[in-house]
Design a protein around this motif. Structure first.
Motif, short mmCIF file in Angstrom:
data_model
loop_
_atom_site.label_atom_id
_atom_site.label_comp_id
_atom_site.label_asym_id
_atom_site.label_seq_id
_atom_site.Cartn_x
_atom_site.Cartn_y
_atom_site.Cartn_z
N LEU A 103 0.85 -1.19 0.00
CA LEU A 103 0.00 0.00 0.00
C LEU A 103 0.88 1.23 0.00
CD1 LEU A 103 -2.87 1.20 0.11
CD2 LEU A 103 -2.63 1.22 2.61
N VAL A 104 1.77 1.33 1.00
CA VAL A 104 2.68 2.48 1.06
C VAL A 104 3.81 2.19 2.03
CG1 VAL A 104 1.41 3.67 2.91
CG2 VAL A 104 2.78 5.00 1.27
N ALA A 105 4.97 2.72 1.74
CA ALA A 105 6.12 2.66 2.64
C ALA A 105 6.69 4.06 2.78
CB ALA A 105 7.19 1.71 2.10
N LEU A 106 7.19 4.36 3.98
CA LEU A 106 7.82 5.66 4.25
C LEU A 106 9.15 5.41 4.95
CD1 LEU A 106 7.77 8.77 4.40
CD2 LEU A 106 6.54 8.53 6.58
N ARG A 107 10.24 5.90 4.33
CA ARG A 107 11.57 5.77 4.91
C ARG A 107 12.34 7.05 4.64
NH1 ARG A 107 10.89 0.52 2.73
NH2 ARG A 107 10.91 -1.12 4.32
N ASP A 108 12.72 7.73 5.72
CA ASP A 108 13.51 8.96 5.62
C ASP A 108 12.90 9.97 4.66
OD1 ASP A 108 15.46 7.91 7.38
OD2 ASP A 108 16.40 6.82 5.73
N GLY A 109 11.58 10.10 4.71
CA GLY A 109 10.89 11.08 3.89
C GLY A 109 10.51 10.62 2.50
N ARG A 110 11.02 9.47 2.07
CA ARG A 110 10.71 8.95 0.74
C ARG A 110 9.51 8.01 0.83
NH1 ARG A 110 11.84 11.39 -3.54
NH2 ARG A 110 11.62 9.40 -4.66
N VAL A 111 8.57 8.20 -0.08
CA VAL A 111 7.34 7.43 -0.11
C VAL A 111 7.36 6.50 -1.31
CG1 VAL A 111 4.83 7.56 -0.32
CG2 VAL A 111 6.06 9.29 1.01
N SER A 112 6.94 5.25 -1.08
CA SER A 112 6.81 4.27 -2.16
C SER A 112 5.43 3.63 -2.06
CB SER A 112 7.88 3.17 -2.04
OG SER A 112 9.18 3.72 -2.10
N ALA A 113 4.74 3.58 -3.18
CA ALA A 113 3.43 2.92 -3.25
C ALA A 113 3.40 2.06 -4.50
CB ALA A 113 2.30 3.95 -3.27
N SER A 114 2.40 1.17 -4.56
CA SER A 114 2.32 0.24 -5.69
C SER A 114 0.91 0.22 -6.24
CB SER A 114 2.70 -1.18 -5.26
OG SER A 114 4.03 -1.23 -4.77
N ALA A 115 0.81 0.33 -7.56
CA ALA A 115 -0.46 0.09 -8.25
C ALA A 115 -0.41 -1.32 -8.79
CB ALA A 115 -0.65 1.09 -9.38
N LEU A 116 -1.34 -2.16 -8.34
CA LEU A 116 -1.36 -3.56 -8.74
C LEU A 116 -2.80 -3.92 -9.09
CD1 LEU A 116 0.96 -5.78 -8.67
CD2 LEU A 116 -0.24 -6.69 -6.69
N ALA A 117 -3.10 -3.99 -10.36
CA ALA A 117 -4.45 -4.33 -10.80
C ALA A 117 -4.36 -4.88 -12.22
CB ALA A 117 -5.36 -3.11 -10.77
N GLY A 118 -5.14 -5.92 -12.48
CA GLY A 118 -5.05 -6.65 -13.73
C GLY A 118 -4.25 -7.91 -13.53
N SER A 119 -4.85 -9.08 -13.75
CA SER A 119 -4.21 -10.35 -13.41
C SER A 119 -4.34 -11.36 -14.55
CB SER A 119 -4.86 -10.95 -12.15
OG SER A 119 -4.84 -10.03 -11.09
N ALA A 120 -3.38 -12.28 -14.56
CA ALA A 120 -3.41 -13.41 -15.50
C ALA A 120 -2.69 -14.57 -14.85
CB ALA A 120 -2.72 -13.04 -16.81
N PRO A 121 -3.00 -15.81 -15.24
CA PRO A 121 -2.29 -16.97 -14.66
C PRO A 121 -0.87 -17.06 -15.18
CG PRO A 121 -3.82 -17.68 -16.36
CD PRO A 121 -4.07 -16.21 -16.17
N ARG A 122 -0.04 -17.84 -14.51
CA ARG A 122 1.29 -18.17 -15.00
C ARG A 122 1.19 -19.31 -16.00
NH1 ARG A 122 5.67 -16.48 -12.10
NH2 ARG A 122 6.71 -17.02 -14.06
N GLY A 123 2.09 -19.35 -16.96
CA GLY A 123 2.10 -20.41 -17.94
C GLY A 123 2.84 -21.64 -17.46
N LYS A 124 2.57 -22.78 -18.09
CA LYS A 124 3.25 -24.02 -17.73
C LYS A 124 4.64 -24.13 -18.36
CE LYS A 124 -1.08 -26.55 -17.13
NZ LYS A 124 -1.92 -27.71 -17.57
N THR A 125 4.90 -23.33 -19.40
CA THR A 125 6.21 -23.29 -20.05
C THR A 125 6.63 -21.83 -20.15
OG1 THR A 125 5.32 -23.08 -22.29
CG2 THR A 125 5.59 -25.33 -21.40
N PRO A 126 7.93 -21.54 -20.34
CA PRO A 126 8.36 -20.15 -20.52
C PRO A 126 7.65 -19.46 -21.67
CG PRO A 126 10.26 -21.55 -20.07
CD PRO A 126 9.09 -22.47 -20.24
N ALA A 127 7.41 -20.17 -22.76
CA ALA A 127 6.75 -19.55 -23.91
C ALA A 127 5.30 -19.21 -23.57
CB ALA A 127 6.80 -20.50 -25.11
N GLU A 128 4.60 -20.12 -22.91
CA GLU A 128 3.22 -19.85 -22.53
C GLU A 128 3.16 -18.71 -21.51
OE1 GLU A 128 -0.71 -22.14 -20.67
OE2 GLU A 128 1.26 -23.11 -20.64
#
Length: 482
Positions: free
Chosen positions: A285-310
């Motif tokens: 959601l959010v991190a605060l360290r020494d005045g620096r803020v980091s957040a993450s936008a995470l939306a939109g999903s798909a499964p992992r493939g059974k092979t690297p190509a997939e």
């Protein structure tokens, strides 16, 4: 297998610090007399313990208040046992501001003894919140209030190669200073002496889908109809699955599986009243360290493939999906706007990238900023929660829709869980990929974002994918659920 010599070294270090603890407690006793209220004493020393999760496991038979936080890939873990201090705001209104004020007062008046050569130290509180405090709480979540801060009595923090032990205690003018250090050291010695090794998860499990899949798809269809009518732009719907085991669940073993299999997530656990809320969330959601803020936008999903190509093909399709890109853009826009109220220099890439975990991949955009003076981590958490990734858009209308139609008490699921230190720095995750675990039963949660272009069958399949992490960690397979 635990090493008993490590326990000896930890306990010896704690006993060696008793005089420092007692001197700090005497200062606190005089301060408590002047203030007319108890004062926190917090003393940190470096120790040799290397696995905080072992202490979490060993504390199971000693205290119902146990805390764990881990970012395995970053080499950061903490475990807390007991509760030297805890706080729940008297009102659900302004719960983030009230939590911030209580924590600031506690550490401002505290006597804190630290080692200048130790990088991670001092009092650290674990905090958690209900997803929606306006929704009445069910019996399932009775020990998890609308907001909670807990400062553990004993805190182990590992950061890279450095491990610290912090002993916290509240002292009033009548406190016996001897009890602060010596009693804590004896208690730690008892815990260290208990053996622990991760157990295999129980295999004899029964599954109870709390809401029939057909009924859940009907709710999704209703949401899609309202979205197409223009009532909402997006709403996030969740469902629950319950497991029952013939043997008790081992929450420490579950956490051990999660941190091994999902090293780039936030692995967390808060045990209270015989239940443990735990998970492996991919979303900061959010991190605060020494005045620096980091957040993450995470939306939109798909499964992992059974092979690297997939796998690569599924990732490329996700990046090209108009539905998922639009859903993701909602979240990025909201996070940037929210941070701009308290921060300067808000930055985010123009296009998302792919974040991959063991069983699923997501569209991901990092957002950074610099916090303005006078604001803290709780201001950021309160402003960001709930993001459109777990609530919807517009936020109030989506929450009202969820409250009236979802037929689920989310409790702390999809809500902020994290930690804060004495400087006001901290980190909060969105409590996803999570479960509330009792002795022989567990309730698992998963959700997905619904937009006008959604399909109920695909959304149900997405919840199955997201349930895999907790199902696997608890010994169940995806084929067991509807």
């Amino acid at each position: 297998m635990s090493n008993p010599l490590v326990g000896v070294r930890v306990t010896t270090a704690a006993l060696r610090e008793v005089p420092r603890m007692e001197a700090a407690a005497e200062i606190a006793r005089r301060r408590a007399r002047a203030l007319g209220r108890p004062v926190l004493v917090s003393v940190t020393t470096q120790v040799g313990l290397r696995d905080p999760l072992a202490l979490f496991a060993r504390g199971a038979g000693v205290t119902h208040n146990r805390l764990f936080w881990s970012v395995p890939a970053a080499g950061f873990e903490l475990t807390g046992l007991g509760a030297a201090w805890s706080f729940t705001p008297p009102s659900e209104v302004d719960r983030f501001a009230a939590s911030a004020a209580a924590w600031r007062q506690l550490v401002a008046e505290a006597v804190i003894e630290v080692d200048p050569d130790v990088p991670v130290q001092g009092p650290v509180a674990i905090a958690g919140f209900r997803f929606d405090p306006a929704q009445p709480a069910s019996e399932l979540w009775r020990d998890y209030p609308h907001a909670l801060l807990v400062l553990p009595r004993l805190l182990i923090v590992r950061h890279g190669d450095v491990t610290t032990l912090t002993v916290n205690g509240m002292v009033d003018e009548r406190s016996s200073t001897l009890s602060l250090g010596a009693a804590a050291a004896r208690r730690l010695q008892a815990l260290i002496g208990l053996p622990w090794r991760p157990r295999r998860p129980p295999l004899d499990l029964q599954v109870d889908v709390s809401l029939d899949p057909a009924e859940w798809k009907a709710i999704v269809a209703d949401a899609i109809a309202d979205l197409r009518a223009g009532a909402l732009e997006k709403v996030v719907l969740a469902r629950a699955v319950r497991l029952r085991g013939a043997e008790p669940f081992d929450t420490a073993a579950t956490l051990d599986v999660l941190r091994r299999d999902y090293p780039h997530t936030f692995v967390f656990a808060i045990a209270r009243g015989g239940r443990t809320f735990l998970g492996a969330s991919p979303e900061r959601l959010v991190a605060l360290r020494d005045g620096r803020v980091s957040a993450s936008a995470l939306a939109g999903s798909a499964p992992r493939g059974k092979t690297p190509a997939e796998d690569a093909a599924l990732a490329a399709a996700l990046l090209q999906s108009a539905k998922d890109r639009a859903e993701h853009a909602f979240v990025v826009q909201m996070i940037r706007s929210a941070l701009a109220e308290y921060c300067d220099d808000v930055q985010a890439p123009d296009s998302p990238e792919i974040m991959q975990v063991r069983n699923v991949q997501h569209l991901f955009t990092p957002v950074t900023a610099c916090i303005r003076p006078g604001y803290d981590i709780f201001d950021l958490v309160g402003r960001l929660h709930p993001t459109p990734a777990v609530g919807g858009k517009p936020g109030p209308a989506a929450l009202a829709w969820i409250r009236s139609r979802e037929r689920l008490d989310r409790g702390w699921y999809a809500a902020p869980v994290g930690w804060v230190d004495a400087r006001g720095d901290g980190e909060f995750a969105v409590a996803l990929r999570s479960a509330l675990i009792g002795r022989r039963e567990a309730t698992l949660f998963a959700g997905c974002g619904i937009v006008a272009a959604s399909d109920p069958e695909r959304e149900l399949a997405e919840t199955r994918i997201k349930l895999r992490a907790m199902l696997g960690a608890l010994g169940a397979g995806e084929e067991m659920i509807g």
